[in-house]
Motif scaffolding. Structure first.
Motif, PDB file in Angstrom:
ATOM      1  N   TYR A  26      29.638  56.393  56.830  1.00  0.00           N
ATOM      2  CA  TYR A  26      28.703  57.080  55.931  1.00  0.00           C
ATOM      3  C   TYR A  26      29.181  56.971  54.484  1.00  0.00           C
ATOM      4  O   TYR A  26      28.403  56.623  53.589  1.00  0.00           O
ATOM      5  N   ASN A  27      30.456  57.252  54.243  1.00  0.00           N
ATOM      6  CA  ASN A  27      31.000  57.169  52.885  1.00  0.00           C
ATOM      7  C   ASN A  27      30.926  55.750  52.339  1.00  0.00           C
ATOM      8  O   ASN A  27      30.689  55.543  51.142  1.00  0.00           O
ATOM      9  N   ASN A  28      31.116  54.758  53.205  1.00  0.00           N
ATOM     10  CA  ASN A  28      30.997  53.363  52.784  1.00  0.00           C
ATOM     11  C   ASN A  28      29.561  53.058  52.353  1.00  0.00           C
ATOM     12  O   ASN A  28      29.342  52.412  51.329  1.00  0.00           O
ATOM     13  N   LEU A  29      28.580  53.523  53.110  1.00  0.00           N
ATOM     14  CA  LEU A  29      27.176  53.328  52.737  1.00  0.00           C
ATOM     15  C   LEU A  29      26.860  54.004  51.404  1.00  0.00           C
ATOM     16  O   LEU A  29      26.177  53.426  50.555  1.00  0.00           O
ATOM     17  N   VAL A  30      27.368  55.214  51.208  1.00  0.00           N
ATOM     18  CA  VAL A  30      27.140  55.926  49.940  1.00  0.00           C
ATOM     19  C   VAL A  30      27.779  55.153  48.782  1.00  0.00           C
ATOM     20  O   VAL A  30      27.161  54.966  47.729  1.00  0.00           O
ATOM     21  N   SER A  31      28.998  54.687  48.974  1.00  0.00           N
ATOM     22  CA  SER A  31      29.687  53.922  47.925  1.00  0.00           C
ATOM     23  C   SER A  31      28.934  52.649  47.569  1.00  0.00           C
ATOM     24  O   SER A  31      28.753  52.323  46.390  1.00  0.00           O
ATOM     25  N   LEU A  32      28.488  51.938  48.580  1.00  0.00           N
ATOM     26  CA  LEU A  32      27.741  50.703  48.328  1.00  0.00           C
ATOM     27  C   LEU A  32      26.411  50.982  47.643  1.00  0.00           C
ATOM     28  O   LEU A  32      26.005  50.249  46.731  1.00  0.00           O
ATOM     29  N   LYS A  33      25.732  52.034  48.053  1.00  0.00           N
ATOM     30  CA  LYS A  33      24.458  52.411  47.412  1.00  0.00           C
ATOM     31  C   LYS A  33      24.689  52.732  45.929  1.00  0.00           C
ATOM     32  O   LYS A  33      23.921  52.311  45.061  1.00  0.00           O
ATOM     33  N   ASN A  34      25.769  53.452  45.636  1.00  0.00           N
ATOM     34  CA  ASN A  34      26.091  53.775  44.245  1.00  0.00           C
ATOM     35  C   ASN A  34      26.480  52.539  43.452  1.00  0.00           C
ATOM     36  O   ASN A  34      26.176  52.435  42.262  1.00  0.00           O
ATOM     37  N   ARG A  35      27.137  51.578  44.090  1.00  0.00           N
ATOM     38  CA  ARG A  35      27.460  50.314  43.415  1.00  0.00           C
ATOM     39  C   ARG A  35      26.192  49.552  43.055  1.00  0.00           C
ATOM     40  O   ARG A  35      26.117  48.937  41.995  1.00  0.00           O
ATOM     41  N   VAL A  36      25.215  49.579  43.945  1.00  0.00           N
ATOM     42  CA  VAL A  36      23.944  48.924  43.667  1.00  0.00           C
ATOM     43  C   VAL A  36      23.293  49.565  42.440  1.00  0.00           C
ATOM     44  O   VAL A  36      22.834  48.871  41.531  1.00  0.00           O
ATOM     45  N   LYS A  37      23.263  50.888  42.406  1.00  0.00           N
ATOM     46  CA  LYS A  37      22.683  51.597  41.256  1.00  0.00           C
ATOM     47  C   LYS A  37      23.440  51.264  39.972  1.00  0.00           C
ATOM     48  O   LYS A  37      22.836  51.033  38.922  1.00  0.00           O
ATOM     49  N   ASN A  38      24.758  51.248  40.042  1.00  0.00           N
ATOM     50  CA  ASN A  38      25.570  50.939  38.873  1.00  0.00           C
ATOM     51  C   ASN A  38      25.330  49.511  38.399  1.00  0.00           C
ATOM     52  O   ASN A  38      25.174  49.273  37.199  1.00  0.00           O
ATOM     53  N   SER A  39      25.307  48.573  39.319  1.00  0.00           N
ATOM     54  CA  SER A  39      25.118  47.184  38.910  1.00  0.00           C
ATOM     55  C   SER A  39      23.717  46.971  38.336  1.00  0.00           C
ATOM     56  O   SER A  39      23.545  46.194  37.396  1.00  0.00           O
ATOM     57  N   TYR A  40      22.719  47.691  38.841  1.00  0.00           N
ATOM     58  CA  TYR A  40      21.381  47.598  38.248  1.00  0.00           C
ATOM     59  C   TYR A  40      21.380  48.185  36.839  1.00  0.00           C
ATOM     60  O   TYR A  40      20.753  47.644  35.936  1.00  0.00           O
ATOM     61  N   SER A  41      22.110  49.264  36.643  1.00  0.00           N
ATOM     62  CA  SER A  41      22.159  49.863  35.306  1.00  0.00           C
ATOM     63  C   SER A  41      22.845  48.925  34.315  1.00  0.00           C
ATOM     64  O   SER A  41      22.526  48.934  33.124  1.00  0.00           O
ATOM     65  N   GLN A  42      23.771  48.086  34.795  1.00  0.00           N
ATOM     66  CA  GLN A  42      24.403  47.106  33.908  1.00  0.00           C
ATOM     67  C   GLN A  42      23.390  46.058  33.453  1.00  0.00           C
ATOM     68  O   GLN A  42      23.412  45.624  32.296  1.00  0.00           O
TER      69      GLN A  42
END
Length: 187
Positions: A26-42
């Motif tokens: 679950y924590n891995n999925l949350v981390s990856l989802k947040n990475r996607v959001k961060n990379s889109y914001s870049q």
């Protein structure tokens, strides 16, 4: 009695292991989802930077190429579409439209030697070129991150958790059809 105690310990260890595994997935999925959001914001940061440069570029070109109104309007409209995009697909399409419009604008600038020699135009063109490179790198990073996230959402057993907690696959940032075509070179 000792056998039942050992059995209880084994069951408790298995349960703790399963809970720890589920928490980790679950924590891995949350981390990856947040990475996607961060990379889109870049990507968004670089698109904003490019959008901020475009009005200056358009004004500089206006002074030299007043009768190229259609090209300037196309760039302005494409910029507006990027700013108004509300999801990844719209942003991707609008970004591709703007890139195409900017290529047309720079092609028009080739017909105006005074404009090409203008220091302001050269600096803006260099900044836009640098920003385009950054957008390209940010898109690549975003797509790599989406790949990792989507893999986690699709692979067993984390796919079960992803479905259970509503993690949905993300879309890739894709190039438009025109940029996939092989350019025609004529001599």
């Amino acid at each position: 009695m000792i056998m039942s105690l050992i059995l209880y310990v084994v069951v408790i260890v298995i349960i703790v292991f399963l809970i720890a595994t589920i928490i980790h997935m679950y924590n891995n999925l949350v981390s990856l989802k947040n990475r996607v959001k961060n990379s889109y914001s870049q990507i968004d940061v670089q698109l904003k930077r490019r959008n901020d440069l475009i009005p200056n570029l358009v004004e500089t070109v206006k002074g030299y190429a007043a009768h190229e109104k259609g090209v300037l309007e196309e760039v302005t409209a494409a910029r507006s579409n990027v700013m108004n995009a509300s999801n990844i697909k719209e942003t991707s399409e609008a970004n591709n439209q703007l890139t195409s419009a900017l290529k047309t604008l720079f092609a028009v600038a080739e017909n105006y030697p005074d404009l090409k020699a203008n220091t302001n135009f050269q600096q803006l063109q260099e900044q836009l070129s640098d920003t385009e490179d950054k957008i390209s790198y940010a898109r690549q990073f975003y797509n790599d991150t989406v790949l990792m996230y989507n893999n986690a959402c699709q692979k067993f057993p984390s796919n079960l958790l992803a479905k259970m907690f509503g993690f949905k696959e993300e879309s890739f940032f894709e190039a438009d059809e025109a940029s996939r075509e092989v350019p025609q070179v004529e001599f």
